[in-house]
Design a protein around this motif. Structure first.
Motif, PDB file in Angstrom:
ATOM      1  N   SER A   9       0.858  -1.185   0.000  1.00 49.37           N
ATOM      2  CA  SER A   9       0.000   0.000   0.000  1.00 49.37           C
ATOM      3  C   SER A   9       0.887   1.225   0.000  1.00 49.37           C
ATOM      4  CB  SER A   9      -0.928   0.022   1.228  1.00 49.37           C
ATOM      5  OG  SER A   9      -0.207   0.268   2.419  1.00 49.37           O
ATOM      6  N   VAL A  29      -0.636   6.020  -9.225  1.00 45.20           N
ATOM      7  CA  VAL A  29      -0.980   4.643  -9.588  1.00 45.20           C
ATOM      8  C   VAL A  29      -0.379   4.299 -10.947  1.00 45.20           C
ATOM      9  CG1 VAL A  29      -2.858   3.068 -10.182  1.00 45.20           C
ATOM     10  CG2 VAL A  29      -3.096   4.575  -8.203  1.00 45.20           C
ATOM     11  N   SER A  30      -0.483   5.226 -11.889  1.00 46.46           N
ATOM     12  CA  SER A  30       0.043   4.947 -13.227  1.00 46.46           C
ATOM     13  C   SER A  30       1.565   4.820 -13.218  1.00 46.46           C
ATOM     14  CB  SER A  30      -0.391   6.048 -14.204  1.00 46.46           C
ATOM     15  OG  SER A  30       0.141   7.307 -13.828  1.00 46.46           O
ATOM     16  N   TYR A  50       3.358   3.519 -10.803  1.00 44.80           N
ATOM     17  CA  TYR A  50       3.638   2.157 -10.334  1.00 44.80           C
ATOM     18  C   TYR A  50       3.322   1.127 -11.419  1.00 44.80           C
ATOM     19  CZ  TYR A  50       4.638   3.362  -5.467  1.00 44.80           C
ATOM     20  OH  TYR A  50       5.216   3.832  -4.327  1.00 44.80           O
ATOM     21  N   LYS A  51       2.225   1.335 -12.130  1.00 44.97           N
ATOM     22  CA  LYS A  51       1.857   0.386 -13.189  1.00 44.97           C
ATOM     23  C   LYS A  51       2.952   0.341 -14.261  1.00 44.97           C
ATOM     24  CE  LYS A  51      -2.083  -0.950 -16.094  1.00 44.97           C
ATOM     25  NZ  LYS A  51      -1.414  -1.173 -17.382  1.00 44.97           N
ATOM     26  N   PHE A  85      -1.635  -6.836 -12.787  1.00 44.63           N
ATOM     27  CA  PHE A  85      -1.687  -5.603 -12.003  1.00 44.63           C
ATOM     28  C   PHE A  85      -3.113  -5.346 -11.519  1.00 44.63           C
ATOM     29  CE2 PHE A  85      -2.492  -1.039 -11.725  1.00 44.63           C
ATOM     30  CZ  PHE A  85      -1.437  -0.605 -10.929  1.00 44.63           C
ATOM     31  N   GLN A  86      -3.234  -4.989 -10.251  1.00 45.60           N
ATOM     32  CA  GLN A  86      -4.540  -4.605  -9.718  1.00 45.60           C
ATOM     33  C   GLN A  86      -4.372  -3.613  -8.589  1.00 45.60           C
ATOM     34  OE1 GLN A  86      -6.332  -8.138  -7.405  1.00 45.60           O
ATOM     35  NE2 GLN A  86      -5.017  -9.067  -8.967  1.00 45.60           N
ATOM     36  N   VAL A  87      -5.387  -2.808  -8.390  1.00 46.22           N
ATOM     37  CA  VAL A  87      -5.337  -1.773  -7.364  1.00 46.22           C
ATOM     38  C   VAL A  87      -6.672  -1.705  -6.641  1.00 46.22           C
ATOM     39  CG1 VAL A  87      -5.981  -0.006  -9.055  1.00 46.22           C
ATOM     40  CG2 VAL A  87      -4.861   0.673  -6.928  1.00 46.22           C
ATOM     41  N   ASP A  88      -6.625  -1.494  -5.338  1.00 49.91           N
ATOM     42  CA  ASP A  88      -7.827  -1.413  -4.503  1.00 49.91           C
ATOM     43  C   ASP A  88      -7.682  -0.165  -3.630  1.00 49.91           C
ATOM     44  OD1 ASP A  88     -10.158  -1.969  -3.110  1.00 49.91           O
ATOM     45  OD2 ASP A  88      -9.172  -3.343  -1.707  1.00 49.91           O
ATOM     46  N   LEU A  89      -8.357   0.921  -4.031  1.00 50.39           N
ATOM     47  CA  LEU A  89      -8.186   2.204  -3.364  1.00 50.39           C
ATOM     48  C   LEU A  89      -9.238   2.443  -2.282  1.00 50.39           C
ATOM     49  CD1 LEU A  89      -7.367   4.522  -6.420  1.00 50.39           C
ATOM     50  CD2 LEU A  89      -5.765   3.446  -4.821  1.00 50.39           C
ATOM     51  N   ILE A 119      -1.814  -2.005  -3.932  1.00 53.04           N
ATOM     52  CA  ILE A 119      -1.434  -2.346  -5.307  1.00 53.04           C
ATOM     53  C   ILE A 119      -0.772  -3.713  -5.294  1.00 53.04           C
ATOM     54  CG2 ILE A 119       0.121  -1.762  -7.220  1.00 53.04           C
ATOM     55  CD1 ILE A 119      -0.333   1.172  -6.559  1.00 53.04           C
ATOM     56  N   ALA A 153       0.924  -6.949  -7.974  1.00 53.42           N
ATOM     57  CA  ALA A 153       1.314  -7.428  -9.305  1.00 53.42           C
ATOM     58  C   ALA A 153       2.204  -8.652  -9.133  1.00 53.42           C
ATOM     59  CB  ALA A 153       2.042  -6.344 -10.091  1.00 53.42           C
TER      60      ALA A 153
END
Length: 560
Positions: A448, A476-477, A479-480, A491-495, A548, A550
């Protein structure tokens, strides 16, 4: 807590002084100042780098930390004010008796209180562009617990417009030094047997008289500086003499030039007494990160004190991260067989997450990495009290998570909670690269972090940037992009960004209730109140926060 810190500092100071107690100033001076000494040209090169940088950079004062016998600073060709500082009064008196130089003062000053001396003497008002040096392997002979503090103090004195320079002896010349210097100067280190007292692999000498020296290679010095929150790299070009951050080699020395842009300042901040009291007593003293306040029940909020709400919210966030681990790694044999994972925590703080994972049987072995020596020391104590087996299986490393002492492809999982923000968006790519190096194929990076929104208002964010010593925060972008670059997919994100304002607001309330009673200075409380209010105010519009994840699925060639 305060008493134990004072005792620890005394022991560090005693060890620092003991390094030089047995050696007379004259014996050292005679061994290096003579034209036949192998160090003669190295000392000349050191003075030359300093002199040229002063001229080219317009620096108005030079301070040498650990000046020893004054052979560098007293013999410089410069008209600016010079201060030679040393903790050993005998060496300082030698300098005073030996040199009669205009604009050069020799003073007994403890290196970990440089800023206090600087401000007490009013020198911060007198000079605007300091050059702060620590040469001749002086940093290397300092105890590990002291070195980072001295580097931080040097940066504080240098300020935003100054520069720092340190030198290490170059390990590539260790054999030459043994035969042509140490063997020829028994008055310095005593007689010794090369076969018994020299370790060629580690490049160390420990003589029967207990004199010791260690020489590092340029790569090792680069790693040592990274471990102390100084991000500089080896230059393959000749020295620039302009004060820009770099590592260069001349004669027998490795020269490290660095300034405040080279450091996140996180180490110095988190190692301070005020910060430790704040995170121990106000933030909860265990999980020192943002929490999931949205998961607290109405009963929790109505019955719990503010400090307990902060603590519980932090605990719930760790549980959510562990649930993410279970969900994404559900088919991993270590999870299925309840064996536990090999986990590396980047910026572990007090190691709360690693203990939590051990309790939940998710951890088989762990490595916690943190720049702060105080965080690491407290982690070790807390781990030992928590569970002896956990303590045996969790290794705490004081150093940078950009350069971790862990073998390639030896971890199943890399985690981090709200630590990567401190290094900024460019170095976040390096953090992901380091995670890719240490993760096995199929391993996961799950973390996180506090980030700025993709459309954050830079002007509104400037107070936050100033506070965390960055020109921009990660996104976020960002890190992606980094994860894809270094072979990660899935890749996935949970905000859950609403928690930022709530959390910082709640911490501010705790600080208002308890801060003064914890022995935290008024100046720290005032600055922290402003900082917490900024996060609380800017959070809803400009800040995002969440988990985040991956998976490392592709082999990418990484730089050594």
């Amino acid at each position: 807590m305060v008493a134990s810190v004072e005792i620890e500092n005394l022991s560090i100071h005693d060890e620092e002084r003991a390094v030089w107690e047995f050696m007379t100033p004259k014996s050292w001076h005679d061994s290096v100042a003579h034209k036949d000494s192998i160090f003669y040209k190295t000392y000349a090169a050191t003075r030359h780098q300093l002199e040229q940088t002063i001229v080219n950079g317009g620096y108005d004062v030079i301070i040498e930390v650990g000046c020893g016998t004054g052979d560098v600073i007293a013999n410089m060709d410069t008209k600016i004010q010079r201060y030679g500082l040393d903790i050993n009064a005998e060496f300082v008196n030698f300098c005073k008796d030996t040199y009669e130089v205009d604009n050069c003062e020799f003073l007994v000053v403890d290196a970990i209180f440089l800023e206090e001396w600087w401000k007490k003497e009013g020198l911060d008002k007198k000079f605007s562009k300091p050059l702060v040096s620590c040469v001749n392997n002086t940093l290397n002979i300092m105890p590990d617990g002291l070195r980072g503090r001295v580097i931080d103090q040097m940066l504080h004195i240098a300020g935003p417009d100054g520069v720092c320079m340190a030198t290490y002896w170059n390990g590539n010349f260790f054999s030459h030094a043994i035969l042509e210097y140490y063997k020829k100067n028994p008055q310095l280190c005593g007689e010794f047997d090369i076969d018994k007292h020299v370790n060629w692999d580690k490049r160390t000498l420990v003589s029967p008289s207990e004199y010791s020296t260690e020489w590092h290679t340029p790569i090792e010095v680069e790693q040592l500086m990274h471990a102390n929150d100084v991000d500089v790299t080896i230059s393959t070009s000749p020295p620039t003499y302009d004060g820009k951050p770099e590592i260069n080699m001349q004669e027998l020395a490795i020269f490290i030039w660095y300034d405040q842009t080279s450091s996140s300042n996180a180490k110095g901040y988190y190692d301070s007494d005020d910060a430790q009291k704040f995170y121990s007593h106000v933030w909860g003293g265990n999980a020192i990160h943002v929490g999931r306040h949205d998961l607290l029940t109405k009963e929790d909020i109505s019955t719990m004190s503010n400090v307990h709400q902060v603590s519980l919210a932090g605990d719930k966030h760790e549980k959510e991260l562990m649930e993410t681990v279970r969900s994404l790694m559900s088919t991993d044999c270590a999870i299925v067989g309840s064996v536990g994972l090999r986990v590396v925590d980047m910026g572990c703080g007090y190691s709360s997450l690693l203990r939590h994972m051990w309790r939940e049987k998710l951890l088989w072995s762990g490595v916690g990495v943190d720049l702060s020596s105080e965080m690491c020391s407290r982690s070790k104590v807390m781990n030992a009290k928590f569970d002896s087996e956990c303590n045996k299986n969790v290794r705490i490393i004081e150093g940078s998570f950009l350069d971790i002492d862990v073998r390639d492809e030896s971890a199943d999982l890399v985690v981090s909670i709200d630590s990567l923000l401190h290094v900024g968006p460019v170095r976040q790519h390096r953090a992901v690269q380091e995670a890719a190096r240490i993760l096995r194929p199929g391993g996961w990076m799950i973390f996180s972090d506090i980030m700025q929104s993709e459309d954050a208002d830079a002007d509104e964010m400037q107070p936050i940037y100033d506070r965390i010593n960055l020109s921009k925060m990660g996104t976020v972008s960002n890190y992606k992009t980094a994860l894809e670059k270094y072979g990660f997919t899935n890749f996935q994100v949970d905000l859950h960004s609403d928690n930022i304002a709530t959390h910082y607001g709640k911490v501010r309330e705790v600080m208002e209730e308890q801060g003064s009673s914890c022995g935290i200075s008024d100046s720290y409380l005032s600055k922290m109140a402003q900082g917490l209010s900024m996060w609380e105010e800017l959070g809803p519009k400009n800040i995002v926060w969440g988990i985040i994840a991956a998976r490392k699925t592709q082999k990418v060639t990484l730089k050594n």
